[in-house]
Design a protein around this motif. Sequence first.
Motif, PDB file in Angstrom:
ATOM      1  N   CYS A   1      -5.213  22.380  -1.387  1.00 13.85           N
ATOM      2  CA  CYS A   1      -4.756  23.394  -0.433  1.00 13.85           C
ATOM      3  C   CYS A   1      -3.483  22.949   0.278  1.00 13.85           C
ATOM      4  N   THR A   2      -2.337  23.286  -0.316  1.00 18.16           N
ATOM      5  CA  THR A   2      -1.065  23.052   0.364  1.00 18.16           C
ATOM      6  C   THR A   2      -0.189  24.276   0.153  1.00 18.16           C
ATOM      7  N   VAL A   3       0.827  24.398   0.975  1.00 17.54           N
ATOM      8  CA  VAL A   3       1.714  25.553   0.849  1.00 17.54           C
ATOM      9  C   VAL A   3       2.434  25.528  -0.500  1.00 17.54           C
ATOM     10  N   GLY A   4       2.556  24.346  -1.089  1.00 12.40           N
ATOM     11  CA  GLY A   4       3.224  24.241  -2.377  1.00 12.40           C
ATOM     12  C   GLY A   4       2.364  24.625  -3.562  1.00 12.40           C
ATOM     13  N   THR A   5       1.063  24.730  -3.365  1.00 12.59           N
ATOM     14  CA  THR A   5       0.157  25.013  -4.487  1.00 12.59           C
ATOM     15  C   THR A   5      -0.555  26.351  -4.387  1.00 12.59           C
ATOM     16  N   ILE A   6      -0.426  27.029  -3.261  1.00  8.96           N
ATOM     17  CA  ILE A   6      -1.241  28.246  -3.102  1.00  8.96           C
ATOM     18  C   ILE A   6      -0.790  29.391  -3.985  1.00  8.96           C
ATOM     19  N   THR A   7       0.398  29.315  -4.560  1.00 10.75           N
ATOM     20  CA  THR A   7       0.786  30.364  -5.504  1.00 10.75           C
ATOM     21  C   THR A   7      -0.054  30.298  -6.776  1.00 10.75           C
ATOM     22  N   ASP A   8      -0.809  29.228  -6.956  1.00 14.19           N
ATOM     23  CA  ASP A   8      -1.725  29.112  -8.093  1.00 14.19           C
ATOM     24  C   ASP A   8      -3.124  29.607  -7.754  1.00 14.19           C
ATOM     25  N   SER A   9      -3.282  30.222  -6.596  1.00 19.54           N
ATOM     26  CA  SER A   9      -4.612  30.653  -6.151  1.00 19.54           C
ATOM     27  C   SER A   9      -5.249  31.644  -7.115  1.00 19.54           C
ATOM     28  N   THR A  10      -6.557  31.590  -7.146  1.00 16.29           N
ATOM     29  CA  THR A  10      -7.317  32.448  -8.054  1.00 16.29           C
ATOM     30  C   THR A  10      -7.362  33.892  -7.604  1.00 16.29           C
TER      31      THR A  10
END
Length: 120
Positions: free
Chosen positions: A99-108
């Motif tokens: 859970c980081t701002v850099g990874t949330i575009t990969d959210s399900t």
Amino acid sequence: VVQLVESGGGSVQAGGSLRLSCAASGYRSCMGWVRQVLDKEPEGVAAIDSGGFPTLDASVKGRFTISRDNVNNTLYLQMNSLKPEDTAMYYCVASSVRCTVGTITDSTYWGQGTQVTVSS
């Protein structure tokens, strides 16, 4: 499956404020906000983990605040000192991954989005 419903978008003048809300049908450890401008890649705005620890993109630090209510499965984004460059479709997202701002575009899970328009 988690359903996400955003609300609170609208049109404001530069310097104004808006508060976005996202009602989730279930719990996920990571929730956040992603924004997208037409024909551009989505970008992470803010993320918050299950313990309430937030991460924000540098472009919104000091102006936006992310928070969550784990009892009611609701996510918020308080946006102050809005700028024209904040204009975008804002999506609520949720996942169980890092859970980081850099990874949330990969959210399900993604909501349908709410439009934010800031005029100069």
